[in-house]
Design a protein around this motif. Structure first.
Motif, mmCIF file in Angstrom:
data_model
loop_
_atom_site.group_PDB
_atom_site.id
_atom_site.type_symbol
_atom_site.label_atom_id
_atom_site.label_comp_id
_atom_site.label_asym_id
_atom_site.label_seq_id
_atom_site.Cartn_x
_atom_site.Cartn_y
_atom_site.Cartn_z
ATOM 1 N N ASP A 190 0.867 -1.177 0.000
ATOM 2 C CA ASP A 190 0.000 0.000 0.000
ATOM 3 C C ASP A 190 0.905 1.229 0.000
ATOM 4 N N THR A 191 1.110 1.823 -1.190
ATOM 5 C CA THR A 191 2.076 2.925 -1.274
ATOM 6 C C THR A 191 1.552 4.217 -0.656
ATOM 7 N N GLY A 192 0.228 4.345 -0.533
ATOM 8 C CA GLY A 192 -0.337 5.546 0.095
ATOM 9 C C GLY A 192 0.184 5.716 1.517
ATOM 10 N N ASP A 200 -0.651 -0.909 -4.729
ATOM 11 C CA ASP A 200 -1.686 0.062 -5.054
ATOM 12 C C ASP A 200 -1.232 1.484 -4.784
ATOM 13 N N GLY A 201 -1.753 2.414 -5.589
ATOM 14 C CA GLY A 201 -1.363 3.819 -5.444
ATOM 15 C C GLY A 201 -2.047 4.697 -6.464
ATOM 16 N N ARG A 202 -1.316 5.691 -6.951
ATOM 17 C CA ARG A 202 -1.867 6.608 -7.944
ATOM 18 C C ARG A 202 -1.054 6.595 -9.235
ATOM 19 N N ASP A 203 0.241 6.258 -9.121
ATOM 20 C CA ASP A 203 1.148 6.358 -10.281
ATOM 21 C C ASP A 203 1.983 5.096 -10.429
ATOM 22 N N ILE A 204 1.455 3.968 -9.962
ATOM 23 C CA ILE A 204 2.255 2.738 -10.011
ATOM 24 C C ILE A 204 2.418 2.277 -11.468
ATOM 25 N N ILE A 221 1.320 16.626 0.530
ATOM 26 C CA ILE A 221 2.766 16.376 0.481
ATOM 27 C C ILE A 221 3.137 15.589 -0.780
ATOM 28 N N SER A 222 2.184 14.794 -1.273
ATOM 29 C CA SER A 222 2.484 13.956 -2.438
ATOM 30 C C SER A 222 2.614 14.778 -3.722
ATOM 31 N N ALA A 223 2.185 16.043 -3.678
ATOM 32 C CA ALA A 223 2.291 16.895 -4.868
ATOM 33 C C ALA A 223 3.690 17.489 -5.016
ATOM 34 N N VAL A 275 9.357 14.969 -2.882
ATOM 35 C CA VAL A 275 8.785 13.883 -2.059
ATOM 36 C C VAL A 275 8.586 12.643 -2.927
ATOM 37 N N ARG A 276 8.091 12.853 -4.140
ATOM 38 C CA ARG A 276 7.854 11.709 -5.034
ATOM 39 C C ARG A 276 9.194 11.058 -5.409
ATOM 40 N N ALA A 277 10.221 11.908 -5.642
ATOM 41 C CA ALA A 277 11.542 11.372 -5.986
ATOM 42 C C ALA A 277 12.116 10.603 -4.794
ATOM 43 N N LEU A 313 3.100 5.392 2.574
ATOM 44 C CA LEU A 313 4.374 6.121 2.584
ATOM 45 C C LEU A 313 4.111 7.626 2.631
ATOM 46 N N TYR A 314 3.167 8.081 1.804
ATOM 47 C CA TYR A 314 2.838 9.516 1.769
ATOM 48 C C TYR A 314 2.141 9.922 3.062
ATOM 49 N N ARG A 315 1.301 9.027 3.566
ATOM 50 C CA ARG A 315 0.618 9.305 4.837
ATOM 51 C C ARG A 315 1.632 9.433 5.978
ATOM 52 N N ALA A 316 2.614 8.513 6.000
ATOM 53 C CA ALA A 316 3.615 8.528 7.069
ATOM 54 C C ALA A 316 4.423 9.821 7.026
ATOM 55 N N GLU A 370 -6.985 17.347 -6.552
ATOM 56 C CA GLU A 370 -5.568 17.679 -6.329
ATOM 57 C C GLU A 370 -4.655 16.564 -6.851
ATOM 58 N N ASP A 371 -5.028 15.310 -6.590
ATOM 59 C CA ASP A 371 -4.188 14.183 -7.014
ATOM 60 C C ASP A 371 -4.121 14.087 -8.544
ATOM 61 N N SER A 372 -5.215 14.479 -9.218
ATOM 62 C CA SER A 372 -5.250 14.357 -10.680
ATOM 63 C C SER A 372 -4.663 15.574 -11.390
ATOM 64 N N HIS A 373 -4.541 16.671 -10.673
ATOM 65 C CA HIS A 373 -4.090 17.899 -11.336
ATOM 66 C C HIS A 373 -2.691 18.351 -10.938
ATOM 67 N N ARG A 374 -1.996 17.614 -10.082
ATOM 68 C CA ARG A 374 -0.632 18.027 -9.743
ATOM 69 C C ARG A 374 0.257 17.800 -10.968
ATOM 70 N N ALA A 375 1.372 18.551 -11.016
ATOM 71 C CA ALA A 375 2.249 18.454 -12.183
ATOM 72 C C ALA A 375 3.063 17.168 -12.155
ATOM 73 N N LYS A 412 -12.184 16.840 -3.360
ATOM 74 C CA LYS A 412 -11.055 17.769 -3.317
ATOM 75 C C LYS A 412 -9.725 17.027 -3.525
ATOM 76 N N ARG A 413 -9.605 15.900 -2.825
ATOM 77 C CA ARG A 413 -8.366 15.124 -2.888
ATOM 78 C C ARG A 413 -8.169 14.550 -4.298
ATOM 79 N N ASP A 414 -9.262 14.053 -4.903
ATOM 80 C CA ASP A 414 -9.170 13.525 -6.276
ATOM 81 C C ASP A 414 -8.698 14.614 -7.216
HETATM 82 O O1 DC Z 1 -4.156 5.641 -1.191
HETATM 83 P P1 DC Z 1 -4.226 6.633 -0.043
HETATM 84 O O2 DC Z 1 -5.595 7.242 0.092
HETATM 85 O O3 DC Z 1 -3.715 6.063 1.238
HETATM 86 O O4 DC Z 1 -3.212 7.812 -0.450
HETATM 87 C C1 DC Z 1 -3.079 8.989 0.311
HETATM 88 C C2 DC Z 1 -2.568 10.118 -0.568
HETATM 89 O O5 DC Z 1 -1.226 9.830 -0.972
HETATM 90 C C3 DC Z 1 -3.339 10.321 -1.872
HETATM 91 O O6 DC Z 1 -4.358 11.296 -1.726
HETATM 92 C C4 DC Z 1 -2.298 10.762 -2.858
HETATM 93 C C5 DC Z 1 -1.019 10.203 -2.321
HETATM 94 N N1 DC Z 1 -0.500 9.053 -3.074
HETATM 95 C C6 DC Z 1 0.219 9.321 -4.214
HETATM 96 O O7 DC Z 1 0.353 10.476 -4.597
HETATM 97 N N2 DC Z 1 0.788 8.302 -4.899
HETATM 98 C C7 DC Z 1 0.631 7.022 -4.517
HETATM 99 N N3 DC Z 1 1.225 6.048 -5.199
HETATM 100 C C8 DC Z 1 -0.128 6.730 -3.359
HETATM 101 C C9 DC Z 1 -0.706 7.784 -2.659
#
Ligand code: DC
Length: 226
Positions: free
Chosen positions: A32-34, A126-130, A100-102, A106-108, A36-39, A181-186, A177-179
């Motif tokens: 669960d990669t989320g 699982d994540g957003r950019d796997i 923070i994930s934007a 942090v992503r690097a 990592l960003y949560r931590a 931001e997550d979909s529109h970050r560069a 809101k979170r969707d």
């Molecule tokens: O999957 P989650 O809801 O635990 O993820 C929390 C936040 O972390 C999500 O809003 C965006 C970020 N995230 C990300 O940018 N890339 C990932 N691979 C996983 C999570």
């Protein structure tokens, strides 16, 4: 040879619940990669640093360790040596993680840790950019989605179960809101990879989603058999 199944999609589509079940059935490690960003979001808040404050976050990452471990099939996440697994599922930390994930640094910072896990073990991650960034060569890529309302309904029930006080309306508006931001970050936005299979679980029960996803995964694994 280790192989990977990537599951990306917006919050509350059922990624983690379904991936956890499939991992057990297929004998894979669930990542669960989320977490990592949560931590990282949790840690920065604890340091009094705003999770969107790039100027303070970049130096704070220096020398910081974030690690995922697995105990009895359950993932734990450690930041600066402390196990923070129990503290990262609140709505406040969800938003902090998204913010923070934007930040590109942090992503690097988290990129290699994710690739390292998949290099040694067969994983369902699982994540957003796997599928787009972390594991572009994943054997199976799924983009799991559902309507905002059905995702908010599920997430609200989950939070209720954990005794976290909130309302459905709050969960829905946070999610939208979170969707956004997550979909529109560069940097590595949430996006369906060109070769990902789209699965919409809006009208499914959990059992139906698991069955559907399992069929998709098995089919793809068979097609890509080496
Ligand atoms: O999957 P989650 O809801 O635990 O993820 C929390 C936040 O972390 C999500 O809003 C965006 C970020 N995230 C990300 O940018 N890339 C990932 N691979 C996983 C999570």
């Amino acid at each position: 040879m280790a192989y990977a199944i990537a599951i990306d999609g917006p919050a509350g589509a059922g990624k983690s619940t379904i991936a956890r079940i499939l991992a057990k059935e297929l004998g894979l490690i669930y990542v669960d990669t989320g977490a990592l960003y949560r931590a990282l979001g949790y840690y920065m808040l604890g340091q009094g640093i705003d999770p969107a404050d790039e100027e303070r976050i970049v130096p704070a990452l220096e020398g910081l360790t974030v690690a995922l471990t697995h105990q009895n099939g359950e993932q734990r996440v450690l930041v600066a040596g402390e196990d923070v697994t129990a503290h990262i599922r609140t709505p406040e930390i969800s938003m902090a993680a998204s913010r923070i994930s934007a930040i590109p640094a942090v992503r690097a910072f988290l990129l290699q840790a994710q690739r390292d896990i998949a290099a040694v073990e067969s994983v369902i991650m699982d994540g957003r950019d796997i599928g787009t960034t972390i594991l572009p060569n994943a054997r199976v890529k799924i983009f799991l989605t559902a309507s905002s309302e059905s995702r908010a309904t599920r997430r609200y029930a989950e939070l209720q179960e954990k005794g976290i006080h909130t309302t459905y309306e709050e969960v829905l508006s946070d999610m939208v809101k979170r969707d956004y931001e997550d979909s529109h970050r560069a940097s590595s936005p949430l996006r369906q990879a060109d070769d990902a299979i789209l699965v919409d679980t809006s009208n499914d029960t959990l059992e139906q989603s698991v069955a559907r996803l399992k069929a998709v995964v098995m089919d793809r694994l068979q097609q890509t058999e080496e």
